[in-house]
Structures are given as structure tokens and as C-alpha cells.
Design an enzyme around this catalytic site. Structure first.
Site, PDB file in Angstrom:
ATOM      1  N   HIS A 198      18.871 -36.135 -10.967  1.00  0.00           N
ATOM      2  CA  HIS A 198      18.251 -36.833  -9.823  1.00  0.00           C
ATOM      3  C   HIS A 198      16.746 -36.624  -9.803  1.00  0.00           C
ATOM      4  CE1 HIS A 198      22.192 -37.868  -8.266  1.00  0.00           C
ATOM      5  NE2 HIS A 198      22.568 -36.634  -8.532  1.00  0.00           N
ATOM      6  N   GLU A 228      18.678 -16.082  -9.176  1.00  0.00           N
ATOM      7  CA  GLU A 228      18.295 -14.683  -9.435  1.00  0.00           C
ATOM      8  C   GLU A 228      17.695 -14.556 -10.840  1.00  0.00           C
ATOM      9  OE1 GLU A 228      17.577 -12.263  -7.874  1.00  0.00           O
ATOM     10  OE2 GLU A 228      17.508 -10.690  -9.364  1.00  0.00           O
ATOM     11  N   LYS A 270       6.639  -3.583  -4.498  1.00  0.00           N
ATOM     12  CA  LYS A 270       8.067  -3.280  -4.493  1.00  0.00           C
ATOM     13  C   LYS A 270       8.694  -3.576  -3.133  1.00  0.00           C
ATOM     14  CE  LYS A 270      12.049  -1.867  -5.789  1.00  0.00           C
ATOM     15  NZ  LYS A 270      12.834  -2.822  -6.647  1.00  0.00           N
ATOM     16  N   ASN A 312      -1.562   1.112   6.010  1.00  0.00           N
ATOM     17  CA  ASN A 312      -0.648   0.172   5.361  1.00  0.00           C
ATOM     18  C   ASN A 312      -0.185  -0.789   6.444  1.00  0.00           C
ATOM     19  OD1 ASN A 312       1.185  -1.209   3.778  1.00  0.00           O
ATOM     20  ND2 ASN A 312       2.785   0.359   3.952  1.00  0.00           N
ATOM     21  N   GLY A 313      -0.421  -2.087   6.208  1.00  0.00           N
ATOM     22  CA  GLY A 313       0.008  -3.087   7.196  1.00  0.00           C
ATOM     23  C   GLY A 313      -1.078  -4.141   7.354  1.00  0.00           C
ATOM     24  N   LYS A 355      13.778 -13.216 -11.684  1.00  0.00           N
ATOM     25  CA  LYS A 355      13.639 -12.057 -12.574  1.00  0.00           C
ATOM     26  C   LYS A 355      12.674 -12.389 -13.702  1.00  0.00           C
ATOM     27  CE  LYS A 355      14.758  -9.665 -10.895  1.00  0.00           C
ATOM     28  NZ  LYS A 355      15.194  -9.379  -9.636  1.00  0.00           N
ATOM     29  N   ARG A 369       4.799   0.904  -5.955  1.00  0.00           N
ATOM     30  CA  ARG A 369       4.789  -0.006  -4.794  1.00  0.00           C
ATOM     31  C   ARG A 369       3.870  -1.200  -5.021  1.00  0.00           C
ATOM     32  NH1 ARG A 369       6.628   2.112   0.007  1.00  0.00           N
ATOM     33  NH2 ARG A 369       5.088   0.983   1.234  1.00  0.00           N
ATOM     34  N   TRP A 423      -2.892  -2.481  -1.788  1.00  0.00           N
ATOM     35  CA  TRP A 423      -2.430  -3.794  -2.261  1.00  0.00           C
ATOM     36  C   TRP A 423      -3.178  -4.798  -1.389  1.00  0.00           C
ATOM     37  CZ3 TRP A 423       0.782  -7.858  -0.266  1.00  0.00           C
ATOM     38  CH2 TRP A 423       1.287  -8.716  -1.233  1.00  0.00           C
ATOM     39  N   GLU A 463       8.906 -13.133 -12.294  1.00  0.00           N
ATOM     40  CA  GLU A 463       8.094 -12.050 -11.708  1.00  0.00           C
ATOM     41  C   GLU A 463       7.615 -11.042 -12.746  1.00  0.00           C
ATOM     42  OE1 GLU A 463       9.939  -9.443  -8.852  1.00  0.00           O
ATOM     43  OE2 GLU A 463      11.889  -9.735  -9.725  1.00  0.00           O
ATOM     44  N   CYS A 475       0.837  -1.214   0.000  1.00  0.00           N
ATOM     45  CA  CYS A 475       0.000   0.000   0.000  1.00  0.00           C
ATOM     46  C   CYS A 475       0.868   1.260   0.000  1.00  0.00           C
ATOM     47  CB  CYS A 475      -0.886   0.022   1.242  1.00  0.00           C
ATOM     48  SG  CYS A 475      -1.975  -1.374   1.354  1.00  0.00           S
TER      49      CYS A 475
HETATM   50  C1  AGP Z   1      13.061  -8.811  -6.588  1.00  0.00           C
HETATM   51  O1  AGP Z   1      13.065  -8.529  -7.963  1.00  0.00           O
HETATM   52  C2  AGP Z   1      11.678  -8.802  -6.005  1.00  0.00           C
HETATM   53  N1  AGP Z   1      11.031  -7.570  -6.230  1.00  0.00           N
HETATM   54  C3  AGP Z   1      11.663  -9.246  -4.552  1.00  0.00           C
HETATM   55  O2  AGP Z   1      12.109 -10.580  -4.505  1.00  0.00           O
HETATM   56  C4  AGP Z   1      12.529  -8.424  -3.578  1.00  0.00           C
HETATM   57  O3  AGP Z   1      13.886  -8.671  -3.826  1.00  0.00           O
HETATM   58  C5  AGP Z   1      12.207  -8.877  -2.152  1.00  0.00           C
HETATM   59  O4  AGP Z   1      10.847  -8.589  -1.892  1.00  0.00           O
HETATM   60  C6  AGP Z   1      13.076  -8.218  -1.085  1.00  0.00           C
HETATM   61  O5  AGP Z   1      12.869  -6.833  -1.096  1.00  0.00           O
HETATM   62  P1  AGP Z   1      13.908  -5.922  -0.273  1.00  0.00           P
HETATM   63  O6  AGP Z   1      15.241  -6.078  -0.934  1.00  0.00           O
HETATM   64  O7  AGP Z   1      13.356  -4.523  -0.374  1.00  0.00           O
HETATM   65  O8  AGP Z   1      13.932  -6.427   1.141  1.00  0.00           O
END
Ligand code: AGP
Length: 613
Positions: free
Chosen positions: A509, A486, A608, A98-99, A490, A27, A74, A493, A2
């Protein structure tokens, strides 16, 4: 997550609120709304499902106001609907949140017994009902009483119908930053929404009550003691949070990596001399991180989420190779509920771009509670994780707006390389000459990334082959396995293609059964010490018909019939290959998402910064 914005001042509140919500769109959200005091001191609320632009279309031009609050939601508790969108009103109270209020069901039942029945499915509306049930004219007292009943995380901005022009705020766990300017007082979830008005801001401390009026922001403790805020200053400018000619924030941030790495690495390089010879070494004096943090350790735990955790996987390999200390990497949402064995000889390193990820913050708090040494690698100055960590190593990647982390990731890698080189030197595992050599090699990766970015046409060709895939594997060994993890997140997502990272030696395996001509495989072969084994693994998938995209060291001898595409990395030492290889994987993911016509910067369902559990 949010987004929150509040304004009380001399400008048209709806303009400030709507532009603030636009700035906070990155966000992640699915509905939005604003509430404003109108000239007749009534509160007008406008909400909509969908984008901020759709909300904007509903705001009448004649709506005059100089005080209000705005929210991008969100969805957590309750589906995506206009009713569940914020702000929520009950009696004298109008609130944005937010929370997550974890005990909202029990509170709902208690309030229902008092005749208060919610209209939405949200925990936030329950909070508004609770505050209203405790309000007898003293807003701060009502907030103080209400939070005593709440379990979970919150950042509230509240309007009280009989206090026009005032916004009351309080937080715990979820972020709020604020600034007082000549145009009025502003509060928001993060600096991106404040930057156009001020570079100076303060972080609202947990469980302080802020009251915003057009001319001042007053802070008090829950018992009413006045508090003076500690102002901070951001070092980046408005353009840092804009696209500057790129199609997407992600594309821009991928291309910003040479600068982000330079800003993170170069200020930490200090000239030392020994026996009349000069050496450039990592030095963290200016960061307030003494060598003693790294001495006498029995173990290191790196804990984070998502991409930040993947950076930690690379840090583990570097620490164990050069500092020779056992290192484990823990997913923060797991670590926080374990009962880890920690003591003053354990160093817990938390990694977080936003510095607000709830699980990582909880892991840090657990580490501190158990007496471990703590160091955080964070990109956002003054964020919760940075403020609560024993020591902080800031990456200077600048604001990262795209949900998919790119420049923050490579900056986190650089942080680990610098920290490991310094720690190994301080512990006597590296000579000054060795440390200087590795440090020089680290600084040399910056131009290599520029070379990778010049191959962008290749990435587009590769991505065209991936846009129809339903499943895809990334395989690698050692550093290339950490990087595969990684690359996989990428791609997943932002392109919504299911992919999985696999240790190349592990495929046979079980998972090899999934390899067919319909399943592309991205094989990373940047590490010469395991190259022959990696070639065998590529042969295994090739024999099952896989479409193979090879990302390899330029001099790696691999038969052409084993791959369909080959991306060669610039000539760099294996230990530093992850930087260039990461950019290759970022560009492949970016182009695949773009070619699939998806929302690259704000992928569905994602936020985000995940400030809730
Ligand atoms: C990464 O591309 C994602 N957006 C997500 O995995 C992110 O890295 C994760 O939520 C951690 O966020 P932070 O680094 O702000 O703690």
C-alpha cells in the site's frame, strides 16, 4: 540521562566521584564535572566536554578533598560545552542537576531583574541562581523556598560554600538513591554507582531534603520534620554490573537472557492440584498481585516507551487471544496528554526497565488519577514507577547497562506471558490443564535461547551484509510484526542504519516503492497460521530485488530462491517463537554495530533511562 554522584566521608572524594561517574557512563552523556571542598574549605570545580576519562586527566593528584559532587551531562537545554557542563556555581551555591526546569526562562528574567546574569545556556544554572538568591545561611530553607518556584523535574545535589563537608539534595521526578557506610555518605542517580560500597540503600522520596555529612544522612520534609528512610537491599552483586569477559555490556546481557528468564519465571511457578493431579501454574501471591486485579475488566491499556512498548505489543496479542478482553497499546508520551476514558474496570499496565522513564511515570500518574487499576512491569526495584503503581511485577533481569535493551525485553515478554496465563486461568478462560501446559511451554523457551546463541557465526555473516546498508525493512505479521518493531529499534539505535518495521501485508500500500536491491529486508516467518501470506509478501520484495534475510520456523516450507540467508528457530510452539527470534534480531543488531566500529553500549545521543520529557 544525566548521572549524579555525591560523597561526604573519610576517603578521597575525587576517587569516589570519578569512579562513580565511570559507573554512571552507561546512562548516556556528553560532558562531565566535579566540585569538591578542598582542605582550605574552598570549592574547586573541574569540568570537561567528552568522556569521564578526559575529566579524570584534569584532576590534579594533589587535590585533597573528603566531600564533593560529580555529574555527567546529557544535554537538554544548551549545547555540549564546558560552560554548560555541571556543576554550576552562583554565589554561595554549587549545584548539579538531573531533569528539566520547564519555567527556567521566566525565572531567568526575574533573576536578571535582580542583577543576576547566567554564563551558561542551561536551566540548571538558573536553579543555582535561584537557590543562591534565597540563601541566607539556612540551606534547607533555601531549597524548600526554591522548589516552590520550580516547574518540571529535578534531582539536585548542592554545596553551600559556608557549609564545608555537607551536601544538600532534593528531587522531584528524577531519581536519587543513597546509602550511609563506614566510609561516608553517598548519593547517586542509581544503584550502579553505589553497589561497590553497599547493597543497602534507600530511595530519596520526592520533596524530602537530604543532608549528607561524613557520619550521617539526615532527611527532613520541606517544613523541617525529620524523616527516617526505608532501606532496601539489592539482590545482585558488583559483577552483575560488569562485562565479565564480554566485549560489551550488550553482548553480555544478550547472553544472560537464559538466566534472566529463569529468575523471572521460575519463582512464580507454584504447584497446584486438582482431582489428585498436580499442575505448575503462575502464582503472584509473593508479588502481592491478587487475581482480582484481572477480573471484571472492561479493557486493558498497556503504555510504555520504546522497547518496553514493543513488549506491550506482544502482551496485547496474548491478552486478546487468551483473556478475550480489548487491549490497546499506547505510546506513553502520547497517552499522558490524551484524555483517556478510564475507570475502575480498566487495567493500565505500565512497562519500564528503569522504572524512571518520565513519560511512562506520567502515564501511570494519569491512570491512577482517573481511577484505573494499575500494574507495572519493572526491572529496577524501588524505582519511581514501581513505587507509585498499584501492583508491581518485577522482572529479575539484573542490572541492564547497555543502552539497547535486550534481557529486559525478553524478561518483559515473560512477564506478559505469565500474567496473561494467570489472568486467563483466574477468569475461567483457561482450564488448569491448559494453563499448566502453556506455563510449561514458557519455561521450555529457556534452553531454546541457548540454541540460538550457538548460531553466532551466522549472525556475523549476516551483519557483514548489512554494514553498508542505508535503509532496511523488517516485515512480519501478528507476533512477527510486534517483533519487527523491536528488531528495528535495536538496529537503528546502535548501528545508526535507518530501518523501519512494517506489517508485511501493508507493504504493497505504498512502501513497496522503496524496495530495491540496495534495501535489505529482514522477514520474520515464525507463525504458521499466516505463513502462506508471509511467503507472498517475501515474494513481493524479492521481485523488487531485495536482499532477504529470513528468520523462520525450522519446518516452514519456503523456496530457497526467496532468501539470501535463513535463520531457523529451534522447534518451539509458534506462541513462544518471539523469545528465540528476538535473540536473533538482537545479535544481528549487535554484530552490525560492532562491525561498523560504533559504541555499542553507549550509542550517540541516547540515554539508558529517559527521565526527562
Ligand atoms: C531500548 O533499547 C531503548 N534503550 C529505549 O527504547 C528504552 O526501551 C525506552 O527508553 C524505555 O526505557 P524503560 O524501559 O527504562 O522505561
Amino acid at each position: 540521562m544525566c548521572g549524579i554522584i555525591g560523597f561526604s566521608g573519610y576517603e578521597r572524594a575525587t576517587d569516589v566521584l570519578l569512579s562513580g561517574l565511570s559507573a554512571l557512563e552507561y546512562r548516556g552523556y556528553d560532558s562531565a564535572g566535579i566540585s569538591c571542598f578542598t582542605k582550605d574549605a574552598k570549592i574547586t570545580t573541574i569540568k570537561s566536554v567528552g568522556k569521564v576519562s578526559e575529566l579524570k586527566a584534569l584532576v590534579p593528584g594533589e587535590l585533597k578533598s573528603d566531600c564533593g559532587i560529580g555529574h555527567t551531562r546529557w544535554a537538554t537545554h544548551g549545547g555540549v560545552s564546558r560552560t554548560n557542563a555541571h556543576p554550576h556555581s552562583c554565589g554561595n551555591v554549587t549545584l548539579i542537576h538531573n531533569g528539566i526546569i520547564e519555567n527556567y526562562l521566566a525565572l531567568r528574567d526575574t533573576l536578571a531583574a535582580g542583577g543576576r546574569t547566567p554564563v551558561s545556556d542551561t536551566d540548571s544554572e538558573i536553579a543555582a541562581m535561584l537557590i543562591d538568591s534565597l540563601y541566607t545561611g539556612d540551606a534547607a530553607a533555601a531549597l524548600a523556598a526554591a522548589v516552590a518556584h520550580l516547574e518540571g523535574a529535578y534531582a539536585f545535589c548542592v554545596l553551600f560554600s559556608d557549609q564545608p563537608g555537607k551536601i544538600y539534595c532534593i528531587r522531584k521526578g528524577s531519581p536519587l538513591v543513597a546509602c550511609q557506610t563506614e566510609m561516608g555518605s553517598i548519593i547517586a542517580s542509581d544503584m550502579v554507582a553505589l553497589l561497590r560500597y553497599s547493597k543497602d540503600y534507600f530511595v530519596l522520596e520526592e520533596n524530602l531534603i537530604a543532608c549528607l555529612t561524613r557520619d550521617e544522612i539526615t532527611l527532613t520534609t520541606l517544613d523541617g520534620t525529620p524523616v527516617t528512610p526505608d532501606y532496601l537491599t539489592v539482590t545482585w552483586d558488583v559483577s552483575s554490573a560488569q562485562k565479565n569477559g564480554f566485549k560489551h555490556y550488550m553482548e553480555k546481557e544478550i547472553h544472560e537472557q537464559p538466566d534472566a528468564l529463569s529468575r523471572t519465571i521460575m519463582p512464580r511457578l507454584v504447584r497446584y492440584s486438582e482431582n489428585g493431579t498436580f499442575y505448575m501454574l503462575p502464582d503472584f501471591t509473593a508479588d502481592g498481585i491478587p487475581d482480582s486485579v484481572f477480573l471484571g475488566l472492561s479493557r486493558i491499556i498497556i503504555t510504555a516507551c520504546g522497547t518496553a512498548m514493543h513488549a506491550g505489543m506482544m502482551g496485547k496479542l496474548l491478552f486478546e487471544e487468551l483473556l478475550r478482553i480489548p487491549v490497546t497499546v499506547d505510546i506513553a508520551s502520547e497517552f499522558r496528554y490524551q484524555n483517556p476514558i478510564l475507570d475502575e474496570n480498566t487495567l493500565v499496565i505500565t512497562v519500564s526497565q528503569s522504572g524512571e522513564t518520565a513519560d511512562t511515570l506520567a502515564a501511570l500518574r494519569l491512570a491512577r488519577k482517573k481511577g484505573a487499576r494499575t500494574l507495572s512491569i519493572v526491572n529496577v526495584k524501588g524505582s519511581s514507577i514501581a513505587r507509585e503503581s498499584g501492583h508491581v511485577f518485577y522482572t529479575h533481569a539484573g542490572p541492564e547497562i547497555a543502552v539497547a535493551s535486550t534481557k529486559a525485553y525478553t524478561a518483559q515478554l515473560a512477564a506478559f506471558y505469565l500474567i496473561v496465563f494467570r489472568a486467563a486461568y483466574a477468569a475461567g478462560q483457561l482450564s488448569i490443564a491448559e494453563c499448566a501446559k502453556y506455563t510449561e511451554q514458557l519455561a521450555a523457551i529457556i534452553p531454546s535461547i541457548q540454541q540460538v546463541l550457538e548460531q553466532k557465526d551466522e549472525f556475523t555473516k549476516i551483519s557483514r551484509h548489512l554494514t553498508k546498508a542505508n535503509d532496511l525493512f523488517f516485515i512480519g505479521r501478528g507476533m512477527d510484526y510486534a517483533l519487527s518493531c523491536e528488531g528495528s529499534i535495536k538496529l537503528k539505535e546502535i548501528s545508526y542504519i535507518h530501518s523501519e518495521a512494517y506489517a508485511a501485508g501493508e507493504l504493497k500500500h505504498g512502501t513497496l516503492s522503496l524496495i530495491t536491491s540496495e534495501v535489505p529486508v529482514i522477514a520474520l516467518a515464525t507463525q504458521h497460521d499466516v505463513l502462506p501470506k508471509m511467503v507472498s509478501n517475501i515474494k513481493e520484495v524479492r521481485a523488487r530485488g531485495a536482499f532477504v534475510i529470513l528468520v523462520a520456523a525450522a519446518d516452514a516450507m519456503i523456496e530457497e530462491e526467496l532468501y539470501d540467508f535463513r535463520i531457523n528457530l529451534p522447534q518451539i510452539s509458534d506462541r513462544f517463537a518471539p523469545f528465540a527470534a528476538a535473540v536473533v534480531l538482537q545479535m544481528i543488531a549487535y554484530n552490525t554495530s560492532y562491525l561498523r566500529g560504533l559504541d555499542v553500549d553507549q550509542p550517540r545521543h541516547l540515554a539508558k533511562s529517559v527521565t526527562v520529557e
